[in-house]
Design an enzyme around this catalytic site. Sequence first.
Site, PDB file in Angstrom:
ATOM      1  N   THR A  28      69.374  73.265  43.846  1.00  0.00           N
ATOM      2  CA  THR A  28      68.809  71.493  44.693  1.00  0.00           C
ATOM      3  C   THR A  28      70.097  70.931  44.151  1.00  0.00           C
ATOM      4  OG1 THR A  28      67.334  71.083  42.475  1.00  0.00           O
ATOM      5  CG2 THR A  28      65.944  72.079  43.950  1.00  0.00           C
ATOM      6  N   TYR A  29      69.769  69.608  44.069  1.00  0.00           N
ATOM      7  CA  TYR A  29      70.548  68.391  43.872  1.00  0.00           C
ATOM      8  C   TYR A  29      70.329  66.900  43.403  1.00  0.00           C
ATOM      9  CZ  TYR A  29      75.499  66.405  44.082  1.00  0.00           C
ATOM     10  OH  TYR A  29      76.874  66.284  43.918  1.00  0.00           O
ATOM     11  N   LYS A  69      70.356  65.497  64.240  1.00  0.00           N
ATOM     12  CA  LYS A  69      71.066  65.938  62.712  1.00  0.00           C
ATOM     13  C   LYS A  69      71.492  67.334  63.139  1.00  0.00           C
ATOM     14  CE  LYS A  69      67.293  65.770  59.464  1.00  0.00           C
ATOM     15  NZ  LYS A  69      67.315  65.487  58.189  1.00  0.00           N
ATOM     16  N   ALA A  81      71.096  61.845  56.195  1.00  0.00           N
ATOM     17  CA  ALA A  81      72.080  62.765  56.040  1.00  0.00           C
ATOM     18  C   ALA A  81      72.870  63.320  57.406  1.00  0.00           C
ATOM     19  CB  ALA A  81      70.466  64.191  56.287  1.00  0.00           C
ATOM     20  N   ARG A 105      70.275  63.202  52.403  1.00  0.00           N
ATOM     21  CA  ARG A 105      69.817  61.955  52.301  1.00  0.00           C
ATOM     22  C   ARG A 105      69.591  62.123  50.336  1.00  0.00           C
ATOM     23  NH1 ARG A 105      66.054  57.510  53.596  1.00  0.00           N
ATOM     24  NH2 ARG A 105      65.169  58.700  52.318  1.00  0.00           N
ATOM     25  N   TYR A 162      60.629  67.973  58.533  1.00  0.00           N
ATOM     26  CA  TYR A 162      58.974  67.335  57.838  1.00  0.00           C
ATOM     27  C   TYR A 162      57.980  67.952  58.383  1.00  0.00           C
ATOM     28  CZ  TYR A 162      62.338  65.328  54.648  1.00  0.00           C
ATOM     29  OH  TYR A 162      63.124  65.228  53.983  1.00  0.00           O
ATOM     30  N   GLU A 190      64.216  78.238  46.705  1.00  0.00           N
ATOM     31  CA  GLU A 190      64.767  77.758  45.677  1.00  0.00           C
ATOM     32  C   GLU A 190      64.567  77.446  44.637  1.00  0.00           C
ATOM     33  OE1 GLU A 190      64.193  73.021  46.903  1.00  0.00           O
ATOM     34  OE2 GLU A 190      63.217  73.298  45.298  1.00  0.00           O
ATOM     35  N   HIS A 219      72.297  72.440  47.850  1.00  0.00           N
ATOM     36  CA  HIS A 219      71.512  71.094  48.339  1.00  0.00           C
ATOM     37  C   HIS A 219      73.320  69.927  47.979  1.00  0.00           C
ATOM     38  CE1 HIS A 219      67.484  72.099  47.841  1.00  0.00           C
ATOM     39  NE2 HIS A 219      68.125  73.593  48.308  1.00  0.00           N
ATOM     40  N   ALA A 227      69.293  62.943  43.493  1.00  0.00           N
ATOM     41  CA  ALA A 227      69.505  62.177  44.417  1.00  0.00           C
ATOM     42  C   ALA A 227      71.472  61.472  43.179  1.00  0.00           C
ATOM     43  CB  ALA A 227      68.123  60.978  44.242  1.00  0.00           C
TER      44      ALA A 227
HETATM   45  P1  FAD Z   1      67.245  62.394  56.820  1.00  0.00           P
HETATM   46  O1  FAD Z   1      66.975  62.826  57.596  1.00  0.00           O
HETATM   47  O2  FAD Z   1      68.226  61.301  56.631  1.00  0.00           O
HETATM   48  O3  FAD Z   1      66.011  60.824  56.767  1.00  0.00           O
HETATM   49  C1  FAD Z   1      65.669  60.362  55.940  1.00  0.00           C
HETATM   50  C2  FAD Z   1      64.882  58.785  56.511  1.00  0.00           C
HETATM   51  O4  FAD Z   1      65.415  57.919  57.104  1.00  0.00           O
HETATM   52  C3  FAD Z   1      63.422  59.372  57.235  1.00  0.00           C
HETATM   53  O5  FAD Z   1      62.765  58.629  57.586  1.00  0.00           O
HETATM   54  C4  FAD Z   1      64.288  59.399  58.631  1.00  0.00           C
HETATM   55  O6  FAD Z   1      63.152  59.361  59.890  1.00  0.00           O
HETATM   56  C5  FAD Z   1      65.418  58.312  58.545  1.00  0.00           C
HETATM   57  N1  FAD Z   1      66.166  58.038  59.536  1.00  0.00           N
HETATM   58  C6  FAD Z   1      67.437  59.342  59.638  1.00  0.00           C
HETATM   59  N2  FAD Z   1      68.488  59.047  60.641  1.00  0.00           N
HETATM   60  C7  FAD Z   1      68.292  58.294  60.813  1.00  0.00           C
HETATM   61  C8  FAD Z   1      68.837  56.857  61.915  1.00  0.00           C
HETATM   62  N3  FAD Z   1      70.227  57.468  62.471  1.00  0.00           N
HETATM   63  N4  FAD Z   1      68.224  55.678  62.209  1.00  0.00           N
HETATM   64  C9  FAD Z   1      66.918  55.207  61.451  1.00  0.00           C
HETATM   65  N5  FAD Z   1      66.821  55.938  61.008  1.00  0.00           N
HETATM   66  C10 FAD Z   1      66.917  57.963  60.317  1.00  0.00           C
HETATM   67  N6  FAD Z   1      65.786  65.682  47.793  1.00  0.00           N
HETATM   68  C11 FAD Z   1      66.855  65.308  46.757  1.00  0.00           C
HETATM   69  O7  FAD Z   1      67.204  64.303  45.755  1.00  0.00           O
HETATM   70  N7  FAD Z   1      67.629  66.848  45.959  1.00  0.00           N
HETATM   71  C12 FAD Z   1      67.493  68.146  47.090  1.00  0.00           C
HETATM   72  O8  FAD Z   1      68.316  68.882  45.790  1.00  0.00           O
HETATM   73  C13 FAD Z   1      66.491  67.676  47.748  1.00  0.00           C
HETATM   74  N8  FAD Z   1      66.445  69.334  48.645  1.00  0.00           N
HETATM   75  C14 FAD Z   1      65.119  69.216  49.272  1.00  0.00           C
HETATM   76  C15 FAD Z   1      64.817  70.087  50.430  1.00  0.00           C
HETATM   77  C16 FAD Z   1      64.488  70.430  51.520  1.00  0.00           C
HETATM   78  C17 FAD Z   1      64.130  71.938  52.163  1.00  0.00           C
HETATM   79  C18 FAD Z   1      63.619  69.167  51.390  1.00  0.00           C
HETATM   80  C19 FAD Z   1      62.361  69.047  52.868  1.00  0.00           C
HETATM   81  C20 FAD Z   1      63.824  67.724  51.087  1.00  0.00           C
HETATM   82  C21 FAD Z   1      64.510  67.604  49.560  1.00  0.00           C
HETATM   83  N9  FAD Z   1      64.778  66.873  49.149  1.00  0.00           N
HETATM   84  C22 FAD Z   1      66.071  66.383  48.199  1.00  0.00           C
HETATM   85  C23 FAD Z   1      64.107  65.641  49.336  1.00  0.00           C
HETATM   86  C24 FAD Z   1      65.000  64.159  50.682  1.00  0.00           C
HETATM   87  O9  FAD Z   1      65.508  64.298  50.032  1.00  0.00           O
HETATM   88  C25 FAD Z   1      64.378  63.190  50.956  1.00  0.00           C
HETATM   89  O10 FAD Z   1      62.809  64.066  51.577  1.00  0.00           O
HETATM   90  C26 FAD Z   1      64.461  61.894  51.657  1.00  0.00           C
HETATM   91  O11 FAD Z   1      63.677  60.961  51.323  1.00  0.00           O
HETATM   92  C27 FAD Z   1      64.948  62.303  52.760  1.00  0.00           C
HETATM   93  O12 FAD Z   1      66.153  63.107  52.727  1.00  0.00           O
HETATM   94  P2  FAD Z   1      66.791  63.630  54.530  1.00  0.00           P
HETATM   95  O13 FAD Z   1      67.762  64.843  54.474  1.00  0.00           O
HETATM   96  O14 FAD Z   1      65.211  64.363  55.539  1.00  0.00           O
HETATM   97  O15 FAD Z   1      67.089  61.868  54.957  1.00  0.00           O
END
Ligand code: FAD
Length: 318
Positions: A55-56, A183, A133, A114, A163, A24, A84, A58
């Site tokens: 990365t990207y 997902k 997401a 997300r 996670y 990354e 990303h 938010a």
């Molecule tokens: P989601 O999967 O949408 O989950 C977010 C929250 O919402 C979780 O608590 C989940 O339990 C809840 N949720 C999801 N779907 C639902 C639903 N249908 N109903 C109710 N609750 C729900 N961040 C950045 O800004 N830029 C990056 O480039 C970046 N790269 C990353 C790369 C990796 C490998 C990882 C692990 C994380 C990265 N992050 C990045 C951080 C990430 O954006 C955060 O962890 C963020 O808080 C959650 O993203 P997610 O895609 O897991 O969200």
Amino acid sequence: MSPPSLIQSTAPVSHPAPIALSYELFPPRNEAAATALWNTIRELESTNPDYVAVTYGANGSNRDTAVDLLDRLLTETSLRPLAHLTCVGNTADELAGTISTLLERGVRGILALRGDLPGNAPAEPRPGALNYAQDLIELIRRVEQRRSALLCAGKVAIGVAAYPARHPESPSEEHDIEVLLAKQRSGADFAITQVFFHPGHYSNLVARARRAGVTIPIIPGLMPLTSLRRVLRLGDMTGVAPEPALLDALGRAGDAAESRRIGVAATVDLARAALDAGAPGIHLYTFNEHAAALDVLDKLQLLRPAAVPPAARGLVTA
Ligand code: FAD
């Protein structure tokens, strides 16, 4: 009666798949950072990784620098980028525009995220903004379908976050697994994990995910744990508590070289535990630095395909 199949669907596959390797990177914030990053990119390129993730920010805060870096990776290196993309604060229309730009530039892999909610999140989310997401995965698949002729009916590989320790906003680890399964159902092809500090966290996540019906590859994301400051910051950002023994050892290190030796050894232990648990790849969070990542790789001795020389791939080097 149907004709006999010419394909032996049960034919044994005798060649073990190599372990996938990826890194990354984040888009540079200034000229000096860009120069250092390109030195790192050339060092990492020599290890022939399967892809390099960019990365990207938010809310699309660094959209242009991210697209520029992806562009240069595609046109000036042999590396395959994984872009990303975060959806928080953006509408489907805005995101469809960004997805189209990525596909037009030649990107074929997107990590659908997300993004972290801004600390001063408005009480009312922006009208039309995507929430999760999962919504972004479905949007990418819709854009892909509209462009299937342009993609030669190919597919975009979609990755998602997973996670090993509970996501800070999630009510439980079970909920995290339900989200990962959702997902997958929406079209995710693979997952990369958040950093973790305990060897059991990865195997535990995979066991729970498989029991729930998650079948996509789950690739452990590992950060070379060579700096006490960075480990503590990451622990705060992710809500994942670092191991006290590691904090203690890094705290007692006499100099940067000793920190690096301790951190590399701890990262190699985590990687070996994940590989023993069946991990199909290793994803290294480099923080745009190659030295510790290369140390980890050196010690892991992964089963990797041989590098194809640029000339054989038709690449012209400057
Ligand atoms: P989601 O999967 O949408 O989950 C977010 C929250 O919402 C979780 O608590 C989940 O339990 C809840 N949720 C999801 N779907 C639902 C639903 N249908 N109903 C109710 N609750 C729900 N961040 C950045 O800004 N830029 C990056 O480039 C970046 N790269 C990353 C790369 C990796 C490998 C990882 C692990 C994380 C990265 N992050 C990045 C951080 C990430 O954006 C955060 O962890 C963020 O808080 C959650 O993203 P997610 O895609 O897991 O969200």
